[in-house]
Structure formats: structure tokens, C-alpha cells
Design an enzyme around this catalytic site. Structure first.
Site, PDB file in Angstrom:
ATOM      1  N   LYS A  53      37.049 -20.561 -15.632  1.00  0.00           N
ATOM      2  CA  LYS A  53      37.648 -21.302 -16.748  1.00  0.00           C
ATOM      3  C   LYS A  53      36.705 -21.301 -17.955  1.00  0.00           C
ATOM      4  O   LYS A  53      37.125 -21.060 -19.085  1.00  0.00           O
ATOM      5  CB  LYS A  53      37.959 -22.750 -16.327  1.00  0.00           C
ATOM      6  CG  LYS A  53      39.191 -22.846 -15.442  1.00  0.00           C
ATOM      7  CD  LYS A  53      39.336 -24.205 -14.759  1.00  0.00           C
ATOM      8  CE  LYS A  53      40.531 -24.178 -13.810  1.00  0.00           C
ATOM      9  NZ  LYS A  53      40.639 -25.358 -12.951  1.00  0.00           N
ATOM     10  N   GLN A  97      38.157 -31.159 -12.239  1.00  0.00           N
ATOM     11  CA  GLN A  97      38.504 -30.241 -11.153  1.00  0.00           C
ATOM     12  C   GLN A  97      38.804 -31.017  -9.871  1.00  0.00           C
ATOM     13  O   GLN A  97      38.006 -31.843  -9.438  1.00  0.00           O
ATOM     14  CB  GLN A  97      37.340 -29.256 -10.936  1.00  0.00           C
ATOM     15  CG  GLN A  97      37.616 -28.168  -9.921  1.00  0.00           C
ATOM     16  CD  GLN A  97      38.688 -27.182 -10.363  1.00  0.00           C
ATOM     17  OE1 GLN A  97      38.725 -26.751 -11.517  1.00  0.00           O
ATOM     18  NE2 GLN A  97      39.578 -26.834  -9.459  1.00  0.00           N
ATOM     19  N   ASP A 120      45.697 -30.685 -17.934  1.00  0.00           N
ATOM     20  CA  ASP A 120      46.275 -30.374 -16.619  1.00  0.00           C
ATOM     21  C   ASP A 120      47.681 -30.980 -16.492  1.00  0.00           C
ATOM     22  O   ASP A 120      48.427 -30.626 -15.581  1.00  0.00           O
ATOM     23  CB  ASP A 120      45.390 -30.967 -15.503  1.00  0.00           C
ATOM     24  CG  ASP A 120      44.657 -29.893 -14.722  1.00  0.00           C
ATOM     25  OD1 ASP A 120      45.062 -28.711 -14.814  1.00  0.00           O
ATOM     26  OD2 ASP A 120      43.692 -30.228 -14.012  1.00  0.00           O
TER      27      ASP A 120
END
Ligand code: NDP
Length: 291
Positions: A53, A97, A120
Site C-alpha cells: 500500500k 490494518q 476503508d
């Protein structure tokens, strides 16, 4: 019949190029999108994702901020970091994460993120906005699946769609997005009866189960479009949730694993960061990156 391959890797590369061009235009106006990724603990798969990422964020010209915290970090310290990132004008997107270590309350952590920076799309506000058809941040994996489906099929209106899997990060938001595009949607899960017959009804079949080769070739309606979200590590390498060899003889189009949904997920994370940056600066949403 051999199915057309939906090449997620190539699609994602094209998407990243478009995003890089939009970032360059923003930078000309003095705005540089910034994405902060927070990793708690040493999970090897998470470390690989976070590295990837960070690299792709920098490659499209955005600022990448990585925060690595030890496994035994107190939840209060993680929440304090999230507050700092929420308040930091250079940070437009925040991604924590998952999975988090067991002593942390995942929902409390996710819901501490500023919804406008929740790239997200897991914050409860964004979940509610998506469910009610309002402008929101959309979870990356289903967003990538939607983009590939629209690109391949054009309109999804009236299509029969079956989503196998009801997780909050894939199955449920995928179903919401298909519904929003006027497909007729069924969500299947581990208690669903006669799953093969249900899958055979699907013009669009999305598999998000987490079991190697779970969906068999004879579950697929001839000519259907099959999106395989699964990532399963086996002795034969990385495989999807669909028995690819059998399915490609029946389906009209199918995403491979690897090289299908996976690369689109990170590209959509960058797309969401760009969208979040545009919104906070009062600019219109970038074309084609939101549902
Ligand atoms: P979850 O484990 O959270 O959900 C799996 C779902 O599959 C559950 O809803 C479960 O049903 C359902 N399921 C399990 N067994 C069966 C069965 N026998 N019949 C029907 N349904 C079943 O997984 P995720 O949604 O997080 O992920 C799914 C897959 O997608 C995984 O392989 C994951 O690695 C992959 N993934 C890939 C991404 C990418 O970027 N390509 C991103 C995210 C995930 P129930 O709810 O009843 O238990």
C-alpha cells in the site's frame, strides 16, 4: 465455451494511471493527498499488504505515512494516534490494518476514525450511508468488483446476482452496491440451503467465502460473470474460492486468482483517498471512482 478473463491487474494499472494524473492536477493546485496506514503487531500477511500500500501510494504521487505499533500497544494509545491523524490536515485517508490484536475492540477503533477520512469505508456512518444509498466512502474490495462488473457488463440493472459470503468487509457491501445498480440480489452464507441451485440462477456470481475451489463448475449458469474474491494459500500457491479450471469452461467471464480482485483492492484504496481529498477541499468527486 471458454470464459473471457477479466484482467484485474491490467484494470488496476489503468486505474492507477488515471489516479496519478488526478493527483498531479491536484498538486498543481497545491494539494497533495496523504494516506496514513496504521499497523499494529507483526502479522506477516498484514506487513506485506502495508508495504504494498505504501509503495503504490507513493507511486501515484500521494504522501504515504506509515505508523507501526507493537502488538502490546494499549487501545488508548492507538485511539490517541487516530485522533492525531484525524486532526492532521495533511492526512486525507486513514487505514487501520485489520485484524487487530485480540485485546483491542475493532469496532471502537474503526469508529474512532473521522468518517471523511475512512478510506476503508468500515466506519458505521459510512456503512449506514451506503445502505441508504447516500454518498459515502465505499469498502475497497467491493468497489473494485463493481468497477470490473460495470466495465464488463455495462448496466447491471435487472441482472440476477448472488453473493456468497456475508462479511461486513466484502459480502454485505458488495450486495449493497449491486442493489444500488438495480441488480436483483441474494446473499448466501453457511446456512443457505441448496447453494449450488441458488448459484445456478446467477447472471453475476460473487464468491467471498475463504475456501479454496469451493464453487464448482456445475454451480455456474452458462455465460455468467464470475467474480472470485477469495485468496487461499494452498500447496499449489494462491487460489480463489472458485474452481477456476472448471468454471472457465462454463462462465462467460471470470476473474483469475491471482490477478483479479486483489490488485483492484489497493487501486480502490488510492481512489478512495483521492475522493476523500477532493471532498475535504470542496472539489467534485473524481469521475468514475465512486459508485
Ligand atoms: P469471512 O470469513 O469474514 O466471511 C466468509 C463468509 O463465507 C461468511 O459469511 C460465511 O458464512 C461464508 N461461508 C463460509 N462457509 C460457507 C459455506 N460452506 N457455504 C456458504 N457460505 C459459507 O471472509 P471475508 O469476507 O473477509 O473474505 C472472504 C474471502 O475473500 C477470503 O478468502 C479473503 O481472504 C478474501 N478477501 C480478498 C480480498 C481481496 O482483496 N481480494 C479482500 C478481502 C477478503 P457465515 O457468515 O454463515 O459464517
Amino acid at each position: 465455451m471458454t470464459a473471457t478473463l477479466i484482467d484485474g491487474k491490467a484494470f488496476a494499472a489503468g486505474l492507477r494511471q488515471r489516479i496519478a494524473a488526478e493527483v498531479a492536477a491536484m498538486r498543481d493546485r497545491g494539494i497533495t493527498p496523504g494516506l496514513a496506514v496504521v499497523l499494529v503487531g507483526e502479522d506477516p500477511a498484514s506487513q506485506v499488504y502495508v508495504r504494498s500500500k505504501g509503495k503504490q501510494t507513493a507511486e501515484v504521487g500521494m504522501n504515504s505515512y506509515e505508523h507501526k505499533l507493537p502488538t502490546d500497544t494499549a487501545e488508548a494509545d492507538l485511539l490517541a494516534l487516530i485522533k492525531r491523524l484525524n486532526d492532521d490536515p495533511d492526512v486525507n485517508g486513514i487505514l487501520v490494518q485489520l485484524p487487530l490484536p485480540g485485546h483491542m475492540n475493532e469496532a471502537a477503533v474503526i469508529n474512532a476514525i473521522d468518517p471523511a477520512k475512512d478510506v476503508d469505508g468500515f466506519h458505521i456512518l459510512n456503512v449506514g450511508l451506503l445502505a441508504t444509498g447516500q454518498k459515502s466512502m465505499v469498502p475497497c474490495t467491493p468497489l473494485g468488483c463493481l468497477m470490473m462488473l460495470r466495465d464488463h457488463l455495462g448496466s447491471l440493472s435487472g441482472k440476477r446476482a448472488v453473493v456468497v459470503g456475508r462479511s461486513n468487509i466484502v459480502g454485505k457491501p458488495m450486495a449493497q452496491l449491486l442493489l444500488r445498480d438495480s441488480a436483483t440480489v441474494t446473499i448466501a452464507h453457511s446456512r443457505t440451503q441448496d447453494l449450488p441451485a441458488l448459484c445456478r440462477e446467477a447472471d453475476i456470481l460473487v464468491a467471498a467465502v475463504g475456501r479454496a475451489h469451493f464453487v464448482k463448475g456445475d454451480w455456474i449458469k452458462p455465460g455468467a460473470t464470475v467474480i472470485d474474491v477469495g485468496i487461499n494459500r494452498t500447496d499449489d500457491g494462491l487460489v480463489g474460492d472458485v474452481d477456476f479450471a472448471a468454471a472457465r469452461e462454463v462462465a462467460g467471464a471470470i476473474t483469475p486468482v491471482p490477478g483479479g480482485v486483489g490488485p483492484m483492492t489497493i487501486a480502490c484504496l488510492l481512489a478512495n483517498t483521492l475522493t476523500a481529498t477532493a471532498r475535504v477541499n470542496g472539489l467534485p468527486d473524481p469521475e468514475g471512482l465512486t459508485p
